[in-house]
Motif scaffolding. Structure first.
Motif, short mmCIF file in Angstrom:
data_model
loop_
_atom_site.label_atom_id
_atom_site.label_comp_id
_atom_site.label_asym_id
_atom_site.label_seq_id
_atom_site.Cartn_x
_atom_site.Cartn_y
_atom_site.Cartn_z
N ALA A 1 -27.59 -35.82 -21.82
CA ALA A 1 -28.83 -35.35 -22.41
C ALA A 1 -29.27 -36.32 -23.51
O ALA A 1 -28.43 -36.96 -24.15
N ARG B 1 -41.11 -31.38 -20.26
CA ARG B 1 -40.12 -30.35 -20.59
C ARG B 1 -40.75 -28.97 -20.75
O ARG B 1 -41.80 -28.83 -21.34
N ARG C 1 -29.64 -30.80 -18.71
CA ARG C 1 -29.99 -29.93 -19.83
C ARG C 1 -29.07 -28.72 -19.92
O ARG C 1 -28.80 -28.22 -21.01
#
Length: 269
Positions: free
Chosen positions: A58, A75, A15
């Motif tokens: 990603a 997340r 990320r």
């Protein structure tokens, strides 16, 4: 190091940089090539990364990408918890509220156990289950019908028709993205129509969205930024973005991460 801790570190790196190489992870984490590949397989199965030759990237950011509920629920957990606690403080006893589908609104639902005499309308089975698990006799949960999306929203004509006959004191809206140009968006056209019906049913609209949603644009707009009476986000939002949002939304609420959640995030990093 446990596999879960290792995978969290890998996911954070993906990320942060957008992509990782197996060789780099082997050197950094001090484990075998095969171990890293198994970790990437596990993350890819959960929809958290896209595997590519020699590593992972990603998950794609196209306007129609729609991660599943399980992938999204992993997340920004500390941020979602902070947002949920701040948003729960806006709920008054004895009111009728709406909760859209999504992992942030699902987290909010789990923070409403102490609010008495609520009627809650939602288009999410997950949210409805979380609300019912509190076991409050003074709570009414209304679940719209509809067709289920990958993110576990119930959408389509059945859901829209049900919502158009209702009048809610406040709606809490989770979104896929938010930007100055597109407003609050979703990658699912049917979900957009259903969420617009939720917005139209509300006297007051509260959007709940963590900082990673800023600058993300889904294919369909749910509402303009100026249609949000309140936006609850976390303290990771860049100051420039916060300044722009203060000019566009009715009120910007920035929630700091709870100490326990922040500590847990540091341990897993």
């Amino acid at each position: 190091m446990l596999a879960g801790q290792r995978q969290t570190m890998i996911l954070d790196e993906v990320r942060r940089t957008g992509a990782v190489r197996v060789s780099d992870l082997v050197a950094r984490l001090g484990v075998s090539d095969m171990t890293i590949r198994r970790d990437l397989d596990a993350l890819a199965r959960r929809g958290l990364v896209d595997k590519v030759y020699g590593g992972a990237t990603a998950v794609g950011g196209r306007s129609i990408d729609e991660p599943g509920f399980e992938a999204k629920s992993m997340r920004q957990l500390p941020e979602k918890t902070a947002i949920a606690e701040a948003a729960a403080a806006l709920v008054r006893p004895g009111t009728a509220i709406g909760l859209s589908a999504g992992t942030t609104t699902w987290t909010l639902a789990r923070h409403l156990d102490d609010v008495p005499d609520l009627t809650v309308v939602t288009n999410s089975v997950r949210v409805a289950d979380a609300l019912q698990s509190a076991g409050r006799a003074d709570r009414t949960v209304v679940l719209t019908g509809g067709v289920r999306t990958p993110s576990d929203a119930l959408v389509g004509p059945v859901a829209v028709q049900a919502l158009r006959s209702l009048h809610l004191d406040v709606v809490f809206l989770g979104v896929h993205g938010m930007s100055p140009r597109a407003g609050f968006t979703t990658p699912n056209l049917n979900e957009s129509e259903t969420n617009r019906a939720l917005v139209e049913a509300a006297t007051r609209v509260v959007v709940v969205a963590d900082h990673t949603k800023w600058g993300v644009v889904g294919i369909s707009t749910i509402a303009g930024l100026d249609e949000a009476d309140v936006l609850v986000t976390d303290d990771g939002l860049p100051e420039a973005a916060a300044g722009e949002l203060r000019e566009r939304v009715g009120e910007l609420v920035t929630a700091g991460r709870p100490a326990a959640a922040a500590a847990a995030a540091e341990v897993g990093a």
